[in-house]
Write a protein that holds these residues in place. Structure first.
Motif, PDB file in Angstrom:
ATOM      1  N   UNK A 175      29.975  56.612  43.987  1.00 14.16           N
ATOM      2  CA  UNK A 175      29.268  56.364  42.728  1.00 14.16           C
ATOM      3  C   UNK A 175      30.252  55.988  41.625  1.00 14.16           C
ATOM      4  N   UNK A 176      31.344  56.736  41.511  1.00 10.29           N
ATOM      5  CA  UNK A 176      32.347  56.432  40.492  1.00 10.29           C
ATOM      6  C   UNK A 176      32.996  55.082  40.755  1.00 10.29           C
ATOM      7  N   UNK A 177      33.219  54.773  42.022  1.00 15.25           N
ATOM      8  CA  UNK A 177      33.772  53.469  42.373  1.00 15.25           C
ATOM      9  C   UNK A 177      32.824  52.353  41.956  1.00 15.25           C
ATOM     10  N   UNK A 178      31.517  52.558  42.142  1.00 12.31           N
ATOM     11  CA  UNK A 178      30.542  51.527  41.772  1.00 12.31           C
ATOM     12  C   UNK A 178      30.542  51.272  40.269  1.00 12.31           C
ATOM     13  N   UNK A 179      30.726  52.317  39.471  1.00 12.67           N
ATOM     14  CA  UNK A 179      30.833  52.120  38.029  1.00 12.67           C
ATOM     15  C   UNK A 179      32.000  51.192  37.702  1.00 12.67           C
ATOM     16  N   UNK A 180      33.145  51.450  38.314  1.00 12.96           N
ATOM     17  CA  UNK A 180      34.335  50.628  38.061  1.00 12.96           C
ATOM     18  C   UNK A 180      34.131  49.197  38.550  1.00 12.96           C
ATOM     19  N   UNK A 181      33.557  49.058  39.732  1.00  6.70           N
ATOM     20  CA  UNK A 181      33.339  47.725  40.295  1.00  6.70           C
ATOM     21  C   UNK A 181      32.425  46.889  39.407  1.00  6.70           C
ATOM     22  N   UNK A 182      31.364  47.509  38.904  1.00  6.56           N
ATOM     23  CA  UNK A 182      30.420  46.761  38.075  1.00  6.56           C
ATOM     24  C   UNK A 182      31.050  46.354  36.749  1.00  6.56           C
ATOM     25  N   UNK A 183      31.852  47.235  36.165  1.00  7.31           N
ATOM     26  CA  UNK A 183      32.519  46.894  34.906  1.00  7.31           C
ATOM     27  C   UNK A 183      33.479  45.719  35.080  1.00  7.31           C
ATOM     28  N   UNK A 184      34.031  45.574  36.278  1.00  5.98           N
ATOM     29  CA  UNK A 184      34.946  44.467  36.552  1.00  5.98           C
ATOM     30  C   UNK A 184      34.224  43.244  37.111  1.00  5.98           C
ATOM     31  N   UNK A 185      32.909  43.326  37.241  1.00  7.72           N
ATOM     32  CA  UNK A 185      32.118  42.224  37.763  1.00  7.72           C
ATOM     33  C   UNK A 185      31.112  41.819  36.677  1.00  7.72           C
ATOM     34  N   UNK A 186      29.853  41.679  37.025  1.00  6.69           N
ATOM     35  CA  UNK A 186      28.840  41.334  36.025  1.00  6.69           C
ATOM     36  C   UNK A 186      27.473  41.774  36.521  1.00  6.69           C
ATOM     37  N   UNK A 187      26.548  41.869  35.572  1.00  6.60           N
ATOM     38  CA  UNK A 187      25.172  42.259  35.865  1.00  6.60           C
ATOM     39  C   UNK A 187      24.255  41.122  35.456  1.00  6.60           C
ATOM     40  N   UNK A 188      23.231  40.857  36.265  1.00  5.36           N
ATOM     41  CA  UNK A 188      22.314  39.779  35.949  1.00  5.36           C
ATOM     42  C   UNK A 188      22.811  38.432  36.447  1.00  5.36           C
ATOM     43  N   UNK A 189      22.300  37.363  35.840  1.00  5.37           N
ATOM     44  CA  UNK A 189      22.623  36.020  36.301  1.00  5.37           C
ATOM     45  C   UNK A 189      23.745  35.369  35.527  1.00  5.37           C
ATOM     46  N   UNK A 190      24.293  34.299  36.123  1.00  3.34           N
ATOM     47  CA  UNK A 190      25.266  33.411  35.480  1.00  3.34           C
ATOM     48  C   UNK A 190      26.583  34.110  35.129  1.00  3.34           C
ATOM     49  N   UNK A 191      26.952  35.093  35.917  1.00  5.64           N
ATOM     50  CA  UNK A 191      28.176  35.844  35.637  1.00  5.64           C
ATOM     51  C   UNK A 191      29.436  35.020  35.739  1.00  5.64           C
ATOM     52  N   UNK A 192      29.436  33.994  36.584  1.00  5.08           N
ATOM     53  CA  UNK A 192      30.629  33.158  36.708  1.00  5.08           C
ATOM     54  C   UNK A 192      30.847  32.296  35.471  1.00  5.08           C
ATOM     55  N   UNK A 193      29.845  32.241  34.587  1.00  6.88           N
ATOM     56  CA  UNK A 193      29.987  31.504  33.327  1.00  6.88           C
ATOM     57  C   UNK A 193      30.192  32.452  32.151  1.00  6.88           C
ATOM     58  N   UNK A 194      30.496  33.702  32.452  1.00  8.72           N
ATOM     59  CA  UNK A 194      30.820  34.646  31.389  1.00  8.72           C
ATOM     60  C   UNK A 194      29.712  35.582  30.974  1.00  8.72           C
ATOM     61  N   UNK A 195      28.531  35.453  31.552  1.00  6.26           N
ATOM     62  CA  UNK A 195      27.421  36.333  31.203  1.00  6.26           C
ATOM     63  C   UNK A 195      27.609  37.718  31.836  1.00  6.26           C
ATOM     64  N   UNK A 196      26.913  38.700  31.285  1.00  9.51           N
ATOM     65  CA  UNK A 196      26.651  39.956  31.977  1.00  9.51           C
ATOM     66  C   UNK A 196      27.779  40.946  32.126  1.00  9.51           C
ATOM     67  N   UNK A 197      28.825  40.857  31.282  1.00  8.80           N
ATOM     68  CA  UNK A 197      29.859  41.893  31.321  1.00  8.80           C
ATOM     69  C   UNK A 197      29.317  43.131  30.615  1.00  8.80           C
TER      70      UNK A 197
END
Length: 237
Positions: A175-197
């Motif tokens: 669970x703690x790892x997932x928190x870190x992973x998500x903060x370093x990734x993105x949520x929702x759509x278009x994350x490769x264009x900078x959305x969803x941090x």
């Protein structure tokens, strides 16, 4: 069937760092309207983060980072038992220990006069360029603006299993790892264009006991969780 001994409840908030777009399958754009709208609560008309969006993203990131050694994602039925224990499975039937909640937008004072393009959201204008013709195709994306905050609540069922201490510690490491992973990734759509941090803030771990005789066991499990290496970093204690 494992006996339910109690629950651990993680509360806090999700802060949006860059514009967030989580769309709806019911998108409809009238002439002159926004092309891609965000999902909203039917009663308040405020944007929400569906629990299903967070659950799917966290499951994907955990599987990809820790348990997947191939270039393609495995069939969900062949995932690790550690993932099935957290998220559930249908073949064989495994009850999910995690319960995700829809996240509602908090009322927030931005410290200045802000006029949103739509209630609680902004419109971002983008272009796609046809490489063959060079013709631009403009489009509009509705986004939850940076600085917005959502209430966060994640529930973990404490079950009476033979390997309770070992499993609970493993589960919370994930669970703690997932928190870190998500903060370093993105949520929702278009994350490769900078959305969803996003960033998790003000996290707290609360234990809930339903039968008095389980209280000591649950307090002990909580102390073991607090000894996990990155617990202090995530919970800020």
């Amino acid at each position: 069937m494992n006996t339910l001994k109690g629950k651990f409840i993680i509360t806090g908030k999700i802060k949006v760092l860059t514009g967030l777009h989580i769309g709806t399958s019911g998108d409809f754009s009238a002439i002159g309207a926004v092309d891609n709208i965000v999902i909203r609560d039917a009663v308040t008309n405020k944007p929400i983060i569906p629990g299903s969006s967070l659950k799917g993203k966290m499951r994907y990131l955990l599987s990809r980072a820790k348990y997947n050694s191939t270039l393609t994602m495995p069939n969900i039925k062949k995932e690790s038992d550690d993932i099935k224990r957290l998220f559930g499975a249908s073949e064989p039937v495994v009850l999910s220990r995690l319960q995700f909640c829809d996240m509602l937008l908090r009322e927030k004072d931005y410290g200045r006069d802000v006029e949103f393009d739509l209630p609680y959201t902004e419109i971002k204008y983008e272009n796609t360029i046809d490489r063959g013709t060079g013709i631009a195709n403009p489009r509009q994306q509705e986004r939850v603006p940076a600085g917005s905050e959502f209430d966060f609540r994640l529930i973990y069922n404490i079950e009476n299993t033979e390997n309770m201490e070992e499993e609970v510690k493993c589960d919370f490491e994930n669970i703690l790892l997932m928190f870190e992973l998500l903060e370093d990734d993105y949520l929702g759509g278009h994350g490769t264009r900078g959305y969803g941090r996003v960033k998790f803030e003000d996290l707290k771990l609360i234990e809930k006991v339903y039968i008095k005789e389980n209280e000591d066991d649950i307090e002990y499990l909580k102390s073991e969780i607090e000894n996990i290496e990155n617990y202090t970093e995530i919970f800020g204690k």
